[in-house]
Write a protein that holds these residues in place. Structure first.
Motif, PDB file in Angstrom:
ATOM      1  N   ILE A   1       0.836  -1.215   0.000  1.00  0.00           N
ATOM      2  CA  ILE A   1       0.000   0.000   0.000  1.00  0.00           C
ATOM      3  C   ILE A   1       0.871   1.265   0.000  1.00  0.00           C
ATOM      4  N   VAL A   2       2.010   1.223   0.670  1.00  0.00           N
ATOM      5  CA  VAL A   2       2.851   2.429   0.646  1.00  0.00           C
ATOM      6  C   VAL A   2       3.531   2.580  -0.716  1.00  0.00           C
ATOM      7  N   GLN A   3       3.893   1.438  -1.326  1.00  0.00           N
ATOM      8  CA  GLN A   3       4.503   1.525  -2.664  1.00  0.00           C
ATOM      9  C   GLN A   3       3.522   2.144  -3.647  1.00  0.00           C
ATOM     10  N   ILE A   4       2.288   1.704  -3.598  1.00  0.00           N
ATOM     11  CA  ILE A   4       1.320   2.084  -4.624  1.00  0.00           C
ATOM     12  C   ILE A   4       0.571   3.368  -4.279  1.00  0.00           C
ATOM     13  N   CYS A   5       0.130   3.529  -3.043  1.00  0.00           N
ATOM     14  CA  CYS A   5      -0.667   4.717  -2.679  1.00  0.00           C
ATOM     15  C   CYS A   5       0.191   5.856  -2.141  1.00  0.00           C
TER      16      CYS A   5
ATOM     17  N   GLY B   1       1.690   5.836   1.025  1.00  0.00           N
ATOM     18  CA  GLY B   1       1.759   5.863   2.493  1.00  0.00           C
ATOM     19  C   GLY B   1       0.369   5.695   3.073  1.00  0.00           C
ATOM     20  N   ARG B   2       0.230   6.097   4.339  1.00  0.00           N
ATOM     21  CA  ARG B   2      -1.082   6.005   5.015  1.00  0.00           C
ATOM     22  C   ARG B   2      -2.122   6.774   4.203  1.00  0.00           C
ATOM     23  N   VAL B   3      -3.278   6.191   4.034  1.00  0.00           N
ATOM     24  CA  VAL B   3      -4.369   6.846   3.303  1.00  0.00           C
ATOM     25  C   VAL B   3      -5.353   7.408   4.335  1.00  0.00           C
ATOM     26  N   ASN B   4      -5.583   8.718   4.274  1.00  0.00           N
ATOM     27  CA  ASN B   4      -6.421   9.377   5.276  1.00  0.00           C
ATOM     28  C   ASN B   4      -7.907   9.183   5.011  1.00  0.00           C
ATOM     29  N   CYS B   5      -8.685   9.440   6.049  1.00  0.00           N
ATOM     30  CA  CYS B   5     -10.142   9.485   5.898  1.00  0.00           C
ATOM     31  C   CYS B   5     -10.544  10.970   5.947  1.00  0.00           C
TER      32      CYS B   5
ATOM     33  N   GLN C   1      -3.588  14.668   0.547  1.00  0.00           N
ATOM     34  CA  GLN C   1      -2.196  14.947   0.943  1.00  0.00           C
ATOM     35  C   GLN C   1      -1.153  14.164   0.147  1.00  0.00           C
ATOM     36  N   GLY C   2      -1.261  14.272  -1.166  1.00  0.00           N
ATOM     37  CA  GLY C   2      -0.241  13.682  -2.033  1.00  0.00           C
ATOM     38  C   GLY C   2      -0.371  12.185  -2.257  1.00  0.00           C
ATOM     39  N   LYS C   3      -1.346  11.536  -1.645  1.00  0.00           N
ATOM     40  CA  LYS C   3      -1.535  10.086  -1.838  1.00  0.00           C
ATOM     41  C   LYS C   3      -2.444   9.860  -3.052  1.00  0.00           C
ATOM     42  N   LYS C   4      -2.517   8.604  -3.491  1.00  0.00           N
ATOM     43  CA  LYS C   4      -3.344   8.300  -4.657  1.00  0.00           C
ATOM     44  C   LYS C   4      -4.744   7.813  -4.265  1.00  0.00           C
ATOM     45  N   ALA C   5      -5.092   7.977  -2.997  1.00  0.00           N
ATOM     46  CA  ALA C   5      -6.416   7.544  -2.548  1.00  0.00           C
ATOM     47  C   ALA C   5      -6.798   8.300  -1.284  1.00  0.00           C
ATOM     48  N   VAL C   6      -8.091   8.282  -0.998  1.00  0.00           N
ATOM     49  CA  VAL C   6      -8.594   8.858   0.250  1.00  0.00           C
ATOM     50  C   VAL C   6      -9.887   8.121   0.588  1.00  0.00           C
TER      51      VAL C   6
END
Ligand SMILES: [Zn+2]
Length: 224
Positions: free
Chosen positions: A121-125, A127-131, A151-156
């Motif tokens: 998940i950190v490789q692809i998204c 890091g931690r994905v926020n709610c 915050q810069g991730k690929k998901a929320v």
């Protein structure tokens, strides 16, 4: 980056992805929605309230960046604002998949993100994905809350609702959606077992994500 899809390719990619999301149990009925960027800055998006099984390419609606319908007879997805806001905020985003997948939704019901507890998940998204903070579905407030929490991730995660993922292509967005759901499931298994969970270090997560973006994602897209 790859060339943008034509309008016809975008419409076909959305119909195909609708079938894949059903196959992979990431959506049911007409819940969730899919979009992709096409030539001339248009956004191809699923129509509102239509099941994916029988979706036809002509049902897919084309929007401009502000969310106004440019082509198509159907009413666009009720989450159009969420999609246009993410394309505006994430210049690399070429496709967005919004699901109500079970484990991501379960964490969102607890207003918890998906912790960075497994390397993929950190490789692809990233890091931690926020709610995101709760907002009623279909509103600009929901779109704004989602972009803020990304915050810069690929998901929320969307509180009490589901997940939204973006990718540099439709296939990339699907990988994000699948890995996010798997990580959410693992997080819930860990919580249920009552064992101590060790979250990955933020710096290590960034190294792994950057390596993935530089190499593996390109290999998966056949670019390397
Ligand atoms: Zn939804």
């Amino acid at each position: 980056m790859e060339k943008l899809l034509t309008k016809e390719q975008g419409r076909a990619a959305i119909v195909k992805m609708g079938h894949k999301l059903i196959e992979k149990h990431l959506v049911a009925g007409s819940w969730g929605n899919i979009s992709c960027l096409t030539e001339n800055g248009l956004i191809a998006i699923t129509p509102s309230g239509r099941g994916y099984e029988n979706l036809q390419t002509e049902d897919v609606v084309l929007l401009d960046k502000a969310g106004s319908v440019v082509e198509g007879e159907r009413i666009p997805s009720s989450e159009s604002k969420l999609h246009t806001a993410i394309y505006a905020a994430c210049p690399e985003a070429r496709a967005i998949i919004h699901t109500h997948s079970i484990y991501a939704s379960a964490l969102s019901a607890m207003h918890q993100g998906v912790p960075a507890i497994i390397e993929d998940i950190v490789q692809i998204c990233g890091g931690r994905v926020n709610c995101a903070e709760y907002a009623i579905c279909g509103t600009q407030d929901l779109a704004d809350a989602a972009v803020k929490a990304m915050q810069g991730k690929k998901a929320v995660l969307l509180a009490n609702h589901g997940a939204v993922c973006w990718g540099k292509s439709m296939e990339d967005a699907l990988i994000v959606a699948e890995v996010l759901e798997k990580a959410a499931q693992i997080a819930i298994i860990c919580q249920s077992s009552g064992g101590k969970v060790y979250e990955l270090d933020a710096e290590d997560s960034t190294i792994m994500h950057n390596f993935y973006e530089a190499h593996y994602s390109k290999r998966q897209m056949g670019e390397e």
